[in-house]
Design a protein around this motif. Sequence first.
Motif: not given
Length: 336
Positions: A73, A239, A76, A15, A64, A61
């Motif tokens: 998300a 994040i 974020y 990631t 995410v 996002s």
Amino acid sequence: MDILFLDLMGKPLWTWGVFFALVLALLVFDLGVLHRKSHEIGIRESLWLSAFYITVGIAFSGWVWQHLGSQAALDYLTGFVVEKSLAMDNIFVIAMIFGYFGIPRAYQHRVLVYGILGVIILRGIMIGAGAAVVARFEWVLLIFAGFLILTGIKMLRSGDEEYDVAANPVLRFMRRRFRVTEGLEGERFFVRRPRDLSGRSALFLTPLFLALVMVELADVIFAVDSIPAIFAITTDPYIIYTSNIFAILGLRALYFALSAMLHRFVHLKTALSLVLIFIGSKVLAAEFLGIEKVPPALSLGVTAGILVGGVVLSLWRTRPAAIAPALAIKVEGPAK
């Protein structure tokens, strides 16, 4: 391939790889394609480039949301909005730095983009250290919250204080300890020049490099506010870091449009102050008053609402129709 699933600060290594690959691709595209040759960036180009970066940041996002969940998300996006908004205040300082050193607009983009490399490293160190401290001492979040409230109150009371570039101790130290050219040397950060009558050359710094150092230092100072703010939203290092970097990437692009109309954002600092107070207050309220933690969606809505309200009010108060009467009185003088 098992190495891709190794844990790095709570997330699989792959990631992080996706994020850094995307950032690297953006920087290569920006420097190597769009701005291979230095040129003055106009407002229209600035807005289009900023819209592109904002689109990429928001699109991330969605990635995410798909891989880390809806709450991650929303956290974020909240962090993205808060960081971009707080960093907008940094534009005032950057404009003063460029004005002090007399950096032409054609060279400013080079300083800002190379400054991103420093931001990626410095923010990574600060966020990594903060995450380690919070993981070990969770009560530090309460200190962060109190700090945010005090910072917000201080911003409300300070008004529009100007940043004194010449008084910066780091700049004074560099001028004393290093050789610096009198003027710019094109877009170069370093040049070799004869250091004495013997003709022996030495490495000189240019004002463009000093401007780069001052911009990086300004970012570190502003990070002292922004990083505690996002730690009060989420303690997930992934994040925090990704939202920070994507927000700053887009803001540097927006600089050239905003720097031409900074005088119109008269209520921006007030809005930023209220955002800091809100973020800090909701953490302390949940801890000491037993109030249920504010949902991420509501937190994002309140934060965005305060900021949009500040921007809209600023533009309304500084519209030509509103300032014309004041200018007329100033020019003609009071009626007798």
